[in-house]
Design an enzyme around this catalytic site. Structure first.
Site, PDB file in Angstrom:
ATOM      1  N   GLU A 235       0.851  -1.208   0.000  1.00  0.00           N
ATOM      2  CA  GLU A 235       0.000   0.000   0.000  1.00  0.00           C
ATOM      3  C   GLU A 235       0.879   1.249   0.000  1.00  0.00           C
ATOM      4  OE1 GLU A 235      -3.220  -0.036  -0.548  1.00  0.00           O
ATOM      5  OE2 GLU A 235      -3.062  -2.206  -0.609  1.00  0.00           O
ATOM      6  N   TRP A 238       1.494   1.786  -3.412  1.00  0.00           N
ATOM      7  CA  TRP A 238       0.456   2.522  -4.159  1.00  0.00           C
ATOM      8  C   TRP A 238       0.670   4.038  -4.019  1.00  0.00           C
ATOM      9  CZ3 TRP A 238      -3.173   1.440  -7.739  1.00  0.00           C
ATOM     10  CH2 TRP A 238      -3.446   0.089  -7.993  1.00  0.00           C
ATOM     11  N   TRP A 321     -16.072  12.720 -11.757  1.00  0.00           N
ATOM     12  CA  TRP A 321     -15.242  12.400 -10.597  1.00  0.00           C
ATOM     13  C   TRP A 321     -14.571  13.629  -9.987  1.00  0.00           C
ATOM     14  CZ3 TRP A 321     -10.027  13.550 -11.094  1.00  0.00           C
ATOM     15  CH2 TRP A 321      -9.568  13.774 -12.398  1.00  0.00           C
ATOM     16  N   TRP A 344      -9.559   8.708  -7.345  1.00  0.00           N
ATOM     17  CA  TRP A 344     -10.780   9.085  -8.074  1.00  0.00           C
ATOM     18  C   TRP A 344     -10.764   8.573  -9.505  1.00  0.00           C
ATOM     19  CZ3 TRP A 344     -15.412  10.269  -6.488  1.00  0.00           C
ATOM     20  CH2 TRP A 344     -15.556  10.644  -5.147  1.00  0.00           C
TER      21      TRP A 344
HETATM   22  P1  FAD Z   1      -3.131   2.007   5.160  1.00  0.00           P
HETATM   23  O1  FAD Z   1      -4.025   0.957   4.631  1.00  0.00           O
HETATM   24  O2  FAD Z   1      -2.585   1.813   6.523  1.00  0.00           O
HETATM   25  O3  FAD Z   1      -1.941   2.177   4.113  1.00  0.00           O
HETATM   26  C1  FAD Z   1      -0.665   2.713   4.475  1.00  0.00           C
HETATM   27  C2  FAD Z   1      -0.345   3.923   3.638  1.00  0.00           C
HETATM   28  O4  FAD Z   1      -0.250   3.554   2.276  1.00  0.00           O
HETATM   29  C3  FAD Z   1      -1.382   5.011   3.704  1.00  0.00           C
HETATM   30  O5  FAD Z   1      -1.202   5.842   4.829  1.00  0.00           O
HETATM   31  C4  FAD Z   1      -1.161   5.746   2.379  1.00  0.00           C
HETATM   32  O6  FAD Z   1      -0.089   6.663   2.486  1.00  0.00           O
HETATM   33  C5  FAD Z   1      -0.745   4.616   1.462  1.00  0.00           C
HETATM   34  N1  FAD Z   1      -1.905   4.124   0.696  1.00  0.00           N
HETATM   35  C6  FAD Z   1      -2.768   3.153   1.050  1.00  0.00           C
HETATM   36  N2  FAD Z   1      -3.660   2.934   0.081  1.00  0.00           N
HETATM   37  C7  FAD Z   1      -3.354   3.793  -0.916  1.00  0.00           C
HETATM   38  C8  FAD Z   1      -3.915   4.054  -2.199  1.00  0.00           C
HETATM   39  N3  FAD Z   1      -4.959   3.358  -2.675  1.00  0.00           N
HETATM   40  N4  FAD Z   1      -3.359   5.022  -2.959  1.00  0.00           N
HETATM   41  C9  FAD Z   1      -2.288   5.723  -2.520  1.00  0.00           C
HETATM   42  N5  FAD Z   1      -1.712   5.519  -1.311  1.00  0.00           N
HETATM   43  C10 FAD Z   1      -2.245   4.567  -0.526  1.00  0.00           C
HETATM   44  N6  FAD Z   1      -4.884   8.636   0.166  1.00  0.00           N
HETATM   45  C11 FAD Z   1      -4.267   9.753   0.583  1.00  0.00           C
HETATM   46  O7  FAD Z   1      -3.251   9.677   1.285  1.00  0.00           O
HETATM   47  N7  FAD Z   1      -4.746  10.985   0.240  1.00  0.00           N
HETATM   48  C12 FAD Z   1      -5.862  11.158  -0.527  1.00  0.00           C
HETATM   49  O8  FAD Z   1      -6.242  12.275  -0.814  1.00  0.00           O
HETATM   50  C13 FAD Z   1      -6.554   9.973  -0.944  1.00  0.00           C
HETATM   51  N8  FAD Z   1      -7.711  10.066  -1.661  1.00  0.00           N
HETATM   52  C14 FAD Z   1      -8.349   8.906  -2.059  1.00  0.00           C
HETATM   53  C15 FAD Z   1      -9.524   9.023  -2.829  1.00  0.00           C
HETATM   54  C16 FAD Z   1     -10.203   7.866  -3.238  1.00  0.00           C
HETATM   55  C17 FAD Z   1     -11.454   7.995  -4.052  1.00  0.00           C
HETATM   56  C18 FAD Z   1      -9.701   6.595  -2.886  1.00  0.00           C
HETATM   57  C19 FAD Z   1     -10.434   5.362  -3.311  1.00  0.00           C
HETATM   58  C20 FAD Z   1      -8.546   6.484  -2.144  1.00  0.00           C
HETATM   59  C21 FAD Z   1      -7.844   7.631  -1.731  1.00  0.00           C
HETATM   60  N9  FAD Z   1      -6.659   7.546  -0.974  1.00  0.00           N
HETATM   61  C22 FAD Z   1      -6.023   8.700  -0.577  1.00  0.00           C
HETATM   62  C23 FAD Z   1      -6.003   6.238  -0.735  1.00  0.00           C
HETATM   63  C24 FAD Z   1      -6.365   5.522   0.576  1.00  0.00           C
HETATM   64  O9  FAD Z   1      -7.750   5.492   0.737  1.00  0.00           O
HETATM   65  C25 FAD Z   1      -5.737   6.172   1.806  1.00  0.00           C
HETATM   66  O10 FAD Z   1      -4.354   6.368   1.607  1.00  0.00           O
HETATM   67  C26 FAD Z   1      -5.898   5.270   3.036  1.00  0.00           C
HETATM   68  O11 FAD Z   1      -7.264   5.018   3.281  1.00  0.00           O
HETATM   69  C27 FAD Z   1      -5.290   5.959   4.241  1.00  0.00           C
HETATM   70  O12 FAD Z   1      -5.529   5.203   5.393  1.00  0.00           O
HETATM   71  P2  FAD Z   1      -4.365   4.427   6.137  1.00  0.00           P
HETATM   72  O13 FAD Z   1      -3.245   5.376   6.418  1.00  0.00           O
HETATM   73  O14 FAD Z   1      -4.970   3.736   7.296  1.00  0.00           O
HETATM   74  O15 FAD Z   1      -3.907   3.401   5.032  1.00  0.00           O
END
Ligand code: FAD
Length: 446
Positions: A235, A238, A321, A344
């Site tokens: 992640e 990602w 979007w 998005w």
């Molecule tokens: P964890 O699951 O603990 O993941 C660890 C880290 O990995 C996150 O803190 C983040 O930095 C990164 N990460 C995880 N998933 C993604 C992903 N799909 N894309 C990019 N990085 C990811 N993330 C943002 O940081 N900022 C945003 O503005 C943002 N907008 C989003 C909009 C949409 C429509 C969607 C579907 C996803 C978006 N995300 C965004 C990605 C993701 O939802 C969040 O990073 C994640 O929910 C953050 O929670 P966490 O730190 O507990 O993630």
């Protein structure tokens, strides 16, 4: 910067100021043209050089390049470094020498490359101070906090600043990382790291996360890291991929990566009312409403639910979007141009490695699958809290007496669904077919 990010920045600057003071230094805040202000600081303090960490948003790259040229032209050493990413976008190329557009080969390629170790200033090290400090604006004077107090719930959930980041990383590595692969899709659990805002603001770097995961795995005798740890690191991958895409496709915050989507027949005539219902968590679909309210109250939403609400906006309401991205931009504490754009465009089917547009998330099924007991909905949509699990994701299908016993009055204290799922799905697929048809005709004509 959106409202929630401004809230974070205010507290982040306060925390930075406090930690610099502990090291005999200060934070100096100024307003104005960056290069001009920096040159004034250099002159007034006798600084020998200006250092900063690189960022990758197109506008910031342009700004920082201009600063570097101006400082260099004035004979001032100007140096930038990488701290925000594991792999900087300009260093990663596919076999043809171009950017990657699919995640799996991108990440596979990255994992073969070395990762520089995380660096840390040892505790107690003092930072040399100038003889005379330049004048600084008060952080409060930047007026970053919202005038209308919609941020009341943020402080109980978040601790902006490096100390908050370190504490959260420690808790996640100790308690949740091993089960991450299973728990990360369940929005009522504390199963993800929630590190996103700290990562966005640079209070925590991905190399620190990387090092903490490796260290935790070694300590627990699970090395190479467990499946949970590996999925978690992917992640982080990602996030790297999102930066890679924004760097190489700088117009994607406004334009679909897949150009054929520029002609998508969005239903802009559904109007403000439906967009507002979505924003306020009043769509009548409990999992969607729970997510939108979690976002409003805490500045964050679980990833699984982000995908569901995004799909709802672009497929059930068929709104462009960019409306959703703009709302997220204003309300997320982790609002990040690269990840938000990727998320998005992925949801709308028009981005890199995207979910195909014809795959329409059914909100009721998503709710049943990922919030089977309904606890996530109960927490964020309290007017439905007394409904049993089997009815909570589709209250309009519940028998009258069940609704009455739970105190739910549809159309009164909770809305009827603003669109019918089956009808909306059909319309979305028809719109997609229209786009495909057009794309085929254009391809033929070309
Ligand atoms: P964890 O699951 O603990 O993941 C660890 C880290 O990995 C996150 O803190 C983040 O930095 C990164 N990460 C995880 N998933 C993604 C992903 N799909 N894309 C990019 N990085 C990811 N993330 C943002 O940081 N900022 C945003 O503005 C943002 N907008 C989003 C909009 C949409 C429509 C969607 C579907 C996803 C978006 N995300 C965004 C990605 C993701 O939802 C969040 O990073 C994640 O929910 C953050 O929670 P966490 O730190 O507990 O993630």
């Amino acid at each position: 910067m959106g409202g929630a990010s401004r809230w974070w920045l205010h507290h982040s600057l306060m925390a930075l100021e406090a930690s610099l003071r502990e090291r005999g230094s200060r934070l100096v805040v100024a307003r104005g043209n960056s290069a001009t202000v920096l040159k004034e600081f250099v002159a007034s303090t006798g600084a020998g050089a200006v250092f900063w960490n690189r960022r990758y948003e197109p506008a910031v790259i342009a700004r920082d390049s201009a600063i570097k040229s101006e400082l260099s032209a004035a004979g001032i050493e100007a140096k930038s470094f990488n701290s925000a990413l594991l792999f900087e976008p300009h260093t990663i190329k596919n076999r043809q020498g171009g950017p990657f557009q699919v995640f799996t080969p991108f990440w596979k390629h990255c994992l073969e490359l070395p990762i520089a170790p995380a660096t840390k200033l040892a505790p107690g090290v003092q930072i040399p101070a100038p003889e005379k400090w330049p004048r600084s604006l008060e952080i409060a004077g930047l007026e970053l906090r919202p005038e209308i107090k919609w941020d009341a719930g943020f402080a109980s959930v978040w601790q902006p600043g490096e100390a908050g980041a370190a504490a959260r990383l420690k808790v996640f590595a100790a308690r949740a990382m091993e089960n991450y692969a299973d728990a990360r899709n369940l929005p009522d659990r504390d199963g993800t790291s929630r590190l996103s805002p700290w990562l966005h603001f640079g209070e925590l770097g991905p190399r620190q996360v990387w090092a903490a995961v490796q260290a935790k795995s070694k300590d627990s005798g699970v090395f190479p890291p467990s499946n949970g740890a590996r999925v978690f690191l992917s992640e982080i991958g990602w996030r790297e991929f999102a930066h890679h895409l924004l760097f190489h496709f700088p117009r994607t915050p406004e334009q679909p990566l897949r150009a054929d989507f520029e002609k998508f027949p969005w239903a802009e005539d559904v109007g403000e009312e439906k967009l507002r219902a979505w924003q306020r968590g009043r769509t009548g679909y409990p999992i969607v409403d729970a997510g939108m309210r979690q976002l409003w109250h805490t500045g964050w939403m679980h990833n699984r639910v982000r995908m569901v609400v995004a799909s709802f906006l672009v497929k059930h309401l068929r709104l462009n979007w960019t409306h959703g991205a703009a709302w997220f931009w204003d309300t997320l504490v982790d609002a990040d141009l690269s990840s938000n754009t990727l998320g998005w465009q992925w949801s709308a089917g028009c981005g890199a490695d995207a979910a195909p547009y014809f795959r329409v998330f059914a909100p009721v099924l998503q709710g049943l699958k990922f919030d089977g007991d309904g606890d996530y909905v109960r927490r964020w949509v309290p007017e439905l809290a007394k409904l049993p699990a089997e009815n909570i994701h589709a209250p309009w299908e519940a028998p009258m007496h069940v609704l009455a016993e739970a105190g739910v009055r549809l159309g009164d204290n909770y809305p009827h669904p603003i669109v019918d799922h089956a009808t909306a799905r059909k319309a979305a697929l028809a719109a997609f077919k229209q786009l495909r048809g057009r794309a085929v005709v254009e391809a033929d004509a070309g």
